[in-house]
Design a protein around this motif. Structure first.
Motif, PDB file in Angstrom:
ATOM      1  N   PHE A 330       0.808  -1.222   0.000  1.00 35.33           N
ATOM      2  CA  PHE A 330       0.000   0.000   0.000  1.00 35.33           C
ATOM      3  C   PHE A 330       0.842   1.273   0.000  1.00 35.33           C
ATOM      4  O   PHE A 330       0.293   2.366  -0.116  1.00 35.33           O
ATOM      5  N   GLU A 331       2.162   1.160   0.119  1.00 35.51           N
ATOM      6  CA  GLU A 331       2.957   2.370   0.304  1.00 35.51           C
ATOM      7  C   GLU A 331       2.899   3.288  -0.915  1.00 35.51           C
ATOM      8  O   GLU A 331       3.058   4.511  -0.781  1.00 35.51           O
ATOM      9  N   THR A 332       2.657   2.750  -2.107  1.00 31.07           N
ATOM     10  CA  THR A 332       2.535   3.601  -3.292  1.00 31.07           C
ATOM     11  C   THR A 332       1.221   4.379  -3.297  1.00 31.07           C
ATOM     12  O   THR A 332       1.053   5.293  -4.106  1.00 31.07           O
ATOM     13  N   ARG A 333       0.306   4.038  -2.383  1.00 33.92           N
ATOM     14  CA  ARG A 333      -1.003   4.702  -2.336  1.00 33.92           C
ATOM     15  C   ARG A 333      -1.094   5.664  -1.135  1.00 33.92           C
ATOM     16  O   ARG A 333      -2.192   6.096  -0.781  1.00 33.92           O
ATOM     17  N   GLU A 336      -2.901   8.884  -1.902  1.00 33.33           N
ATOM     18  CA  GLU A 336      -4.323   8.612  -2.147  1.00 33.33           C
ATOM     19  C   GLU A 336      -5.067   8.429  -0.825  1.00 33.33           C
ATOM     20  O   GLU A 336      -6.189   8.935  -0.651  1.00 33.33           O
ATOM     21  N   ILE A 337      -4.440   7.717   0.104  1.00 34.65           N
ATOM     22  CA  ILE A 337      -5.056   7.518   1.424  1.00 34.65           C
ATOM     23  C   ILE A 337      -5.163   8.848   2.171  1.00 34.65           C
ATOM     24  O   ILE A 337      -6.204   9.149   2.779  1.00 34.65           O
ATOM     25  N   LEU A 338      -4.107   9.661   2.107  1.00 31.69           N
ATOM     26  CA  LEU A 338      -4.141  10.966   2.766  1.00 31.69           C
ATOM     27  C   LEU A 338      -5.243  11.847   2.171  1.00 31.69           C
ATOM     28  O   LEU A 338      -5.951  12.554   2.898  1.00 31.69           O
ATOM     29  N   ASP A 339      -5.383  11.813   0.865  1.00 33.17           N
ATOM     30  CA  ASP A 339      -6.466  12.582   0.227  1.00 33.17           C
ATOM     31  C   ASP A 339      -7.833  12.127   0.740  1.00 33.17           C
ATOM     32  O   ASP A 339      -8.707  12.956   1.049  1.00 33.17           O
ATOM     33  N   ALA A 340      -8.025  10.810   0.818  1.00 33.95           N
ATOM     34  CA  ALA A 340      -9.312  10.286   1.289  1.00 33.95           C
ATOM     35  C   ALA A 340      -9.581  10.705   2.727  1.00 33.95           C
ATOM     36  O   ALA A 340     -10.708  11.097   3.073  1.00 33.95           O
ATOM     37  N   LEU A 341      -8.561  10.665   3.579  1.00 36.71           N
ATOM     38  CA  LEU A 341      -8.724  11.076   4.971  1.00 36.71           C
ATOM     39  C   LEU A 341      -9.076  12.556   5.056  1.00 36.71           C
ATOM     40  O   LEU A 341      -9.980  12.959   5.810  1.00 36.71           O
ATOM     41  N   HIS A 342      -8.392  13.388   4.291  1.00 34.73           N
ATOM     42  CA  HIS A 342      -8.672  14.823   4.311  1.00 34.73           C
ATOM     43  C   HIS A 342     -10.074  15.111   3.788  1.00 34.73           C
ATOM     44  O   HIS A 342     -10.745  16.026   4.291  1.00 34.73           O
ATOM     45  N   ASN A 343     -10.505  14.366   2.796  1.00 37.64           N
ATOM     46  CA  ASN A 343     -11.855  14.566   2.268  1.00 37.64           C
ATOM     47  C   ASN A 343     -12.930  14.302   3.326  1.00 37.64           C
ATOM     48  O   ASN A 343     -14.033  14.841   3.243  1.00 37.64           O
TER      49      ASN A 343
END
Length: 393
Positions: A330-333, A336-343
């Motif tokens: 998952f490290e390449t994502r 993407e995970i940070l964006d989802a959390l901020h959203n």
């Protein structure tokens, strides 16, 4: 469970603690629940608001009592504290100072303030701090110990100091680092900016080196607004720290005599007043943060995409920031995970960008940094203010 479901699971875990929708949950917020207003009003009523006043002495005594370290000198911020620690350790222009690449930029900046050169070395996964065993092998390979100190055979410069940092409040494995500092004639200075309330083998962080720096920025366990402190068990070093941070002014009723280049680094009384009120609450604050960490541990246990980072076995951490380590797959994502959390309002952050990759430090010496580079790709820090979520509300 597919990869997108794993991300959804991370968000659902956080919703247990931070359930209000459309509300931003910062990484760490200051808490004011004690005598802050009373002490600040006392400063205003008495006109003691600048770099002298009774709260400065009281705040320093609070730190001494709480940490068990014999001397504390309050200053304007943690970076100033680090700068003075390095000067007191004898770091001179042209020297090298060993620091982790995975740390806040202030660690390297303080080295440069002395005219010295940061020398970046690797971290380890069990503490997120400097790897003492990898460092030992590296020093054996690249250094030569002479009468005048430890020298880098590749650059010809003296390596004067070792500056480990207690990452996100988790104590580094400092005992073997202390042994290396003795073996290689290195001044040991602790960057304890994030670790007030953390212990290594029963001793408070900051008590192992010749001096240590603590931060009281607004995002720390306790805050003075901006602020920091120099901690040391050496009375002469404490006396010199206080002298240097008050412009090296010699005591006199009215004359302005300064015997060396000093710094206007003393903490104002009004900031110290805030710190005194905060220190009165620190044991409860640490317990709240540890409770939140325990609940996080349970919430993320079943999510395969991440590993919640637990305090090292030899340590008791303040859990200043709670950390998730992404699985290799998952490290390449990460972004993407940070964006989802901020959203969803969860203002999580990655680790700092590794310092050896920053423009001012591209040409500094470095060891192999494989672990630090992987940690940079995998670390996500979570909202960590204890009263924000779950049973803490």
């Amino acid at each position: 469970m597919n990869r997108n479901q794993e991300i959804d699971s991370i968000i659902e875990a956080l919703q247990q603690f931070f359930p209000v929708k459309n509300k931003p949950y910062p990484l760490h917020e200051p808490l004011f629940a004690g005598n802050e207003w009373e002490y600040l009003k006392e400063c205003l009523n008495t006109n003691w608001v600048s770099s002298a006043g009774p709260f400065v002495d009281q705040f320093e005594q609070h730190l001494i009592t709480y940490t068990g370290i014999k001397h504390a000198v309050a200053v304007v911020n943690g970076t100033a504290a680090l700068h003075i620690c390095l000067l007191l350790a004898g770091v001179e222009p042209g020297d090298e100072v060993l620091i982790p690449s995975l740390t806040f930029v202030a660690t390297a900046n303080a080295v440069r303030y002395c005219g010295a050169v940061p020398h970046f070395v690797d971290n380890e996964r069990t503490t997120l701090g400097l790897d003492p065993y990898k460092l030992g092998d590296y020093l054996k390979e690249i250094t030569e110990v002479k009468v005048r100190g430890c020298f880098n055979k590749q650059t010809g410069r003296r390596i004067k100091a070792l500056l480990p940092m207690h990452t996100f409040g988790h104590p580094v494995d400092i005992e073997p680092l202390e042994q290396l500092s003795i073996q290689y004639q290195l001044a040991l200075v602790e960057d304890a900016a994030e670790s007030l309330g953390s212990y290594y083998k029963g001793r408070h962080t900051g008590s192992w080196g010749m001096a240590a720096a603590v931060s009281f920025n607004g995002n720390k366990v306790i805050t003075t607004g901006g602020g920091g402190a120099i901690l040391t068990n050496d009375p002469k070093m404490a006396q010199m720290a206080k002298h240097l941070t008050t412009t090296a002014k010699l005591p006199h009723r009215w004359a302005f005599e300064h015997d060396q280049v000093g710094y206007n680094y003393r903490l104002p009384n009004i900031n110290a007043a805030l710190g005194c009120a905060q220190m009165e609450q620190i044991e409860e604050r640490i317990e709240q943060k540890r409770n939140l960490a325990n609940q996080y541990s349970t919430a993320f246990k079943q999510i395969k995409a991440v590993q919640w980072f637990a305090e090292p076995a030899s340590a008791r951490s303040n859990y200043w920031l709670n950390v998730l380590l992404l699985d290799n797959s998952f490290e390449t994502r990460r972004d993407e995970i940070l964006d989802a959390l901020h959203n969803h309002g969860y203002l999580a952050r990655p680790a700092w960008r590794l310092l050896h990759s920053l423009k001012p430090y591209l040409h500094c010496p470095r060891s192999d940094l494989t672990v630090a580079e992987q940690l940079e790709r995998q670390i996500i820090t979570l909202p960590s203010t204890p009263v924000q979520g779950g049973s803490h509300e």
